[in-house]
Scaffold this motif. Structure first.
Motif, PDB file in Angstrom:
ATOM      1  N   SER A 326       1.020  -1.196   0.039  1.00  0.00           N
ATOM      2  CA  SER A 326      -0.085   0.029   0.051  1.00  0.00           C
ATOM      3  C   SER A 326       0.739   1.054   0.325  1.00  0.00           C
ATOM      4  O   SER A 326       2.006   1.299   0.563  1.00  0.00           O
ATOM      5  N   ALA A 327       0.178   2.339  -0.509  1.00  0.00           N
ATOM      6  CA  ALA A 327       1.037   3.491  -0.486  1.00  0.00           C
ATOM      7  C   ALA A 327       0.984   4.206   0.717  1.00  0.00           C
ATOM      8  O   ALA A 327       2.004   5.055   1.040  1.00  0.00           O
ATOM      9  N   THR A 328       0.196   3.720   1.757  1.00  0.00           N
ATOM     10  CA  THR A 328       0.278   4.330   3.161  1.00  0.00           C
ATOM     11  C   THR A 328       0.456   3.188   4.135  1.00  0.00           C
ATOM     12  O   THR A 328       0.440   2.028   3.873  1.00  0.00           O
ATOM     13  N   ARG A 329       0.828   3.694   5.472  1.00  0.00           N
ATOM     14  CA  ARG A 329       1.528   2.536   6.356  1.00  0.00           C
ATOM     15  C   ARG A 329       0.365   1.597   6.770  1.00  0.00           C
ATOM     16  O   ARG A 329      -0.741   1.986   6.838  1.00  0.00           O
ATOM     17  N   PHE A 330       0.534   0.270   6.947  1.00  0.00           N
ATOM     18  CA  PHE A 330      -0.404  -0.614   7.576  1.00  0.00           C
ATOM     19  C   PHE A 330      -0.201  -0.572   8.914  1.00  0.00           C
ATOM     20  O   PHE A 330       0.783  -0.249   9.496  1.00  0.00           O
ATOM     21  N   THR A 331      -1.303  -0.454   9.699  1.00  0.00           N
ATOM     22  CA  THR A 331      -1.533  -0.873  11.023  1.00  0.00           C
ATOM     23  C   THR A 331      -1.050  -2.067  11.441  1.00  0.00           C
ATOM     24  O   THR A 331      -1.119  -3.017  10.704  1.00  0.00           O
ATOM     25  N   LEU A 332      -0.715  -2.259  12.546  1.00  0.00           N
ATOM     26  CA  LEU A 332      -0.099  -3.614  13.286  1.00  0.00           C
ATOM     27  C   LEU A 332      -1.254  -4.703  13.052  1.00  0.00           C
ATOM     28  O   LEU A 332      -1.156  -5.827  12.617  1.00  0.00           O
ATOM     29  N   GLY A 333      -2.739  -4.230  13.392  1.00  0.00           N
ATOM     30  CA  GLY A 333      -3.775  -5.191  13.157  1.00  0.00           C
ATOM     31  C   GLY A 333      -4.060  -5.361  11.678  1.00  0.00           C
ATOM     32  O   GLY A 333      -4.160  -6.468  11.299  1.00  0.00           O
ATOM     33  N   GLU A 334      -3.799  -4.525  10.959  1.00  0.00           N
ATOM     34  CA  GLU A 334      -4.006  -4.694   9.309  1.00  0.00           C
ATOM     35  C   GLU A 334      -2.927  -5.604   8.850  1.00  0.00           C
ATOM     36  O   GLU A 334      -3.019  -6.544   7.923  1.00  0.00           O
ATOM     37  N   THR A 335      -1.647  -5.525   9.285  1.00  0.00           N
ATOM     38  CA  THR A 335      -0.688  -6.615   8.725  1.00  0.00           C
ATOM     39  C   THR A 335      -0.880  -7.786   9.258  1.00  0.00           C
ATOM     40  O   THR A 335      -0.749  -8.684   8.654  1.00  0.00           O
ATOM     41  N   LYS A 336      -1.481  -7.857  10.708  1.00  0.00           N
ATOM     42  CA  LYS A 336      -1.894  -9.370  11.024  1.00  0.00           C
ATOM     43  C   LYS A 336      -3.148  -9.849   9.973  1.00  0.00           C
ATOM     44  O   LYS A 336      -2.942 -11.193   9.561  1.00  0.00           O
ATOM     45  N   GLU A 337      -4.204  -9.037   9.588  1.00  0.00           N
ATOM     46  CA  GLU A 337      -5.159  -9.432   8.951  1.00  0.00           C
ATOM     47  C   GLU A 337      -4.644  -9.882   7.591  1.00  0.00           C
ATOM     48  O   GLU A 337      -5.099 -10.973   6.898  1.00  0.00           O
ATOM     49  N   GLU A 338      -3.793  -9.366   6.793  1.00  0.00           N
ATOM     50  CA  GLU A 338      -3.139  -9.622   5.598  1.00  0.00           C
ATOM     51  C   GLU A 338      -2.511 -10.953   5.619  1.00  0.00           C
ATOM     52  O   GLU A 338      -2.653 -11.658   4.925  1.00  0.00           O
ATOM     53  N   LEU A 339      -1.929 -11.270   6.768  1.00  0.00           N
ATOM     54  CA  LEU A 339      -1.140 -12.555   6.933  1.00  0.00           C
ATOM     55  C   LEU A 339      -2.123 -13.639   7.128  1.00  0.00           C
ATOM     56  O   LEU A 339      -1.924 -14.931   6.262  1.00  0.00           O
ATOM     57  N   LEU A 340      -3.221 -13.394   7.784  1.00  0.00           N
ATOM     58  CA  LEU A 340      -4.165 -14.568   7.883  1.00  0.00           C
ATOM     59  C   LEU A 340      -5.061 -14.900   6.635  1.00  0.00           C
ATOM     60  O   LEU A 340      -5.626 -15.777   6.488  1.00  0.00           O
ATOM     61  N   ARG A 341      -5.232 -13.656   5.874  1.00  0.00           N
ATOM     62  CA  ARG A 341      -6.057 -13.853   4.630  1.00  0.00           C
ATOM     63  C   ARG A 341      -5.160 -14.699   3.677  1.00  0.00           C
ATOM     64  O   ARG A 341      -5.721 -15.527   3.156  1.00  0.00           O
ATOM     65  N   VAL A 342      -3.844 -14.285   3.417  1.00  0.00           N
ATOM     66  CA  VAL A 342      -3.059 -15.210   2.651  1.00  0.00           C
ATOM     67  C   VAL A 342      -3.064 -16.607   2.905  1.00  0.00           C
ATOM     68  O   VAL A 342      -2.645 -17.612   2.249  1.00  0.00           O
ATOM     69  N   LEU A 343      -2.921 -16.887   4.467  1.00  0.00           N
ATOM     70  CA  LEU A 343      -2.913 -18.413   4.694  1.00  0.00           C
ATOM     71  C   LEU A 343      -4.255 -19.008   4.811  1.00  0.00           C
ATOM     72  O   LEU A 343      -4.346 -20.087   5.292  1.00  0.00           O
ATOM     73  N   GLY A 344      -5.368 -18.195   4.514  1.00  0.00           N
ATOM     74  CA  GLY A 344      -6.504 -18.894   4.580  1.00  0.00           C
ATOM     75  C   GLY A 344      -7.021 -18.956   5.993  1.00  0.00           C
ATOM     76  O   GLY A 344      -7.973 -20.076   6.055  1.00  0.00           O
ATOM     77  N   LEU A 345      -6.632 -18.136   6.878  1.00  0.00           N
ATOM     78  CA  LEU A 345      -7.039 -18.505   8.266  1.00  0.00           C
ATOM     79  C   LEU A 345      -7.867 -17.260   8.673  1.00  0.00           C
ATOM     80  O   LEU A 345      -8.340 -17.349  10.081  1.00  0.00           O
ATOM     81  N   GLN A 346      -8.441 -16.720   7.884  1.00  0.00           N
ATOM     82  CA  GLN A 346      -9.263 -15.349   8.474  1.00  0.00           C
ATOM     83  C   GLN A 346     -10.865 -16.047   8.410  1.00  0.00           C
ATOM     84  O   GLN A 346     -11.343 -16.623   7.638  1.00  0.00           O
ATOM     85  N   GLU A 347     -11.204 -15.396   9.517  1.00  0.00           N
ATOM     86  CA  GLU A 347     -12.679 -15.873   9.929  1.00  0.00           C
ATOM     87  C   GLU A 347     -13.566 -15.191   8.822  1.00  0.00           C
ATOM     88  O   GLU A 347     -13.257 -14.126   8.373  1.00  0.00           O
ATOM     89  N   GLU A 348     -14.786 -15.749   8.799  1.00  0.00           N
ATOM     90  CA  GLU A 348     -15.950 -14.835   7.741  1.00  0.00           C
ATOM     91  C   GLU A 348     -15.897 -13.659   8.335  1.00  0.00           C
ATOM     92  O   GLU A 348     -16.345 -13.209   9.658  1.00  0.00           O
ATOM     93  N   GLN A 349     -16.084 -12.657   7.235  1.00  0.00           N
ATOM     94  CA  GLN A 349     -16.182 -11.142   7.947  1.00  0.00           C
ATOM     95  C   GLN A 349     -17.590 -11.120   8.357  1.00  0.00           C
ATOM     96  O   GLN A 349     -18.578 -11.308   8.228  1.00  0.00           O
ATOM     97  N   GLY A 350     -17.471 -10.090   9.594  1.00  0.00           N
ATOM     98  CA  GLY A 350     -18.698 -10.006  10.340  1.00  0.00           C
ATOM     99  C   GLY A 350     -19.182 -11.077  11.233  1.00  0.00           C
ATOM    100  O   GLY A 350     -20.226 -10.814  11.930  1.00  0.00           O
ATOM    101  N   SER A 351     -18.489 -12.031  11.138  1.00  0.00           N
ATOM    102  CA  SER A 351     -18.796 -13.227  12.008  1.00  0.00           C
ATOM    103  C   SER A 351     -18.523 -12.989  13.528  1.00  0.00           C
ATOM    104  O   SER A 351     -17.732 -12.152  13.989  1.00  0.00           O
TER     105      SER A 351
END
Length: 380
Positions: A326-351
């Motif tokens: 991204s052109a702007t800085r990731f927060t620490l929470g966003e960084t973790k979410e991106e890692l979970l996304r690529v690993l396929g470990l992210q929970e269903e959004q809004g669950s």
């Protein structure tokens, strides 16, 4: 004292990259999440999936520095220092005045000040000198290395005399050079007296009447951040300043606590500093309902100016693969979410599971509050 003789190789904390998810061209075709997950779970509890089929390149060979990197795995601190100096040179060419460099000064198994503090202090001094020397190969400048106090400055003069002599146009300073109140002056005199090291004949050798063209601050604590601001106001209002390996995210966490500067210091001062070379590694774990039940994975937030911010995940060969940028800085929470996304470990959004894992807040106070910031440079 040679840098290679003092600092170990980066074999345990090196870097590399993979597919991308933000508004930039893809560096490699993205893999399906189930494919990535199969690679992940095919290994033991303590390993991640094998390296992706991306071409390995060094940062120092990037043809377009604004495009980011697809793979980054420096084999030594010499490469790391060269890349940091290159990013710093780009920032100076763009007229940046307030800059930050952050990367692990020692291998990751003893990083984050888990080892001896003297090891980190000495490593940062050597790395700062090495970056200045590399930078002088690219452009002419006079650098001033600023220490937290005179005892630290005197100790560096004694331990690193040979290294200092090998660099042209470098001077030394300390935050004690900023005039203080009568009470502050009194306590400084007591501290200097108890230091029991009254004279060092060569200490004045690294002084000059010519003003520096770059100030480099090293080994400062949270309480000394306000002194850096005063130093800047007195000596470097229009001169570039570099905060070198101060672990600003760690120091920001102390702001506002009893005995430390208030949070306004970040909003008015620290927010002005743009990270020109930034590597922050993190270790994560997540429970899953199938074997191995606990998944350990490592990631890093990476930036090499003028390239974008990049989230990277560690692979089995020690390399880090890019999963988002991204052109702007990731927060620490966003960084973790991106890692979970690529690993396929992210929970269903809004669950409810997603809410229970993330909680009500998933960002630090300095990442969330931006209305009071005097500058957004630290996010760019």
């Amino acid at each position: 004292m040679a840098l290679s003789h003092q600092i170990q190789s980066l074999s345990s904390s090196a870097f590399c990259l993979l597919p991308i998810s933000r508004p930039y061209p893809l560096l490699a075709p993205p893999l399906p999440l189930n494919t990535v997950a199969r690679r992940l779970f095919s290994f033991s509890l303590f390993h991640l999936f094998p390296p992706l089929a991306t071409s390995r390149i060094q940062c120092s060979t990037i043809s377009d520095p604004k495009a980011g990197v697809s793979v980054y795995k420096p084999k030594s601190y010499e490469v790391l220092v060269a890349d940091a100096a290159k990013s710093l040179a780009f920032a100076l060419e763009d007229g940046k005045l307030r800059m930050e460099i952050e990367f692990p000064p020692l291998p990751s198994n003893i990083s984050s000040y888990k080892g001896s503090s003297d090891e980190f202090i000495d490593a940062n001094i050597q790395l700062a000198l090495a970056v200045v020397k590399k930078l002088q190969e690219k452009r002419q400048l006079r650098a001033c290395i600023v220490f937290p106090d005179k005892p630290e400055k005197r100790r560096a003069c004694q331990l690193f005399k040979t290294a200092l002599d090998s660099i042209d146009a470098v001077t030394l300073g300390s935050l004690d050079d900023v005039p203080g109140s009568p009470l502050t002056t009194f306590f400084r005199s007591i501290r200097n007296t108890l230091d029991f090291d009254f004279d060092y004949d060569d200490e004045g050798h690294w002084q000059s009447n010519e003003p520096p063209s770059l100030y480099v601050f090293i080994n400062c604590s949270t309480r000394e951040l306000s002194l850096i601001e005063k130093y800047m106001e007195k000596f470097a209002t229009s001169t570039p300043i570099l905060l070198f390996n101060l672990e600003l995210d760690t120091l920001r966490a102390d702001l506002g606590l009893l005995g430390f500067p208030n949070k306004d210091l970040h909003y008015r001062f620290l927010s002005q500093f743009i990270p020109v070379f930034y590597i922050r590694t993190r270790e994560y774990s997540k429970t899953v309902p199938v074997a191995p039940y606990i998944v350990n994975y490592n990631g890093a937030l990476f930036r090499q100016y003028p390239g974008p911010w990049q989230v990277m995940i560690k692979q089995a060969d020690g390399s880090y693969a890019c999963v988002a940028e991204s052109a702007t800085r990731f927060t620490l929470g966003e960084t973790k979410e991106e890692l979970l996304r690529v690993l396929g470990l992210q929970e269903e959004q809004g669950s409810s599971l997603e809410f229970l894992r993330r909680g009500y807040k998933n960002a630090t106070w300095w990442e969330e509050d931006n209305d009071f910031e005097a500058s957004i440079e630290w996010r760019s």
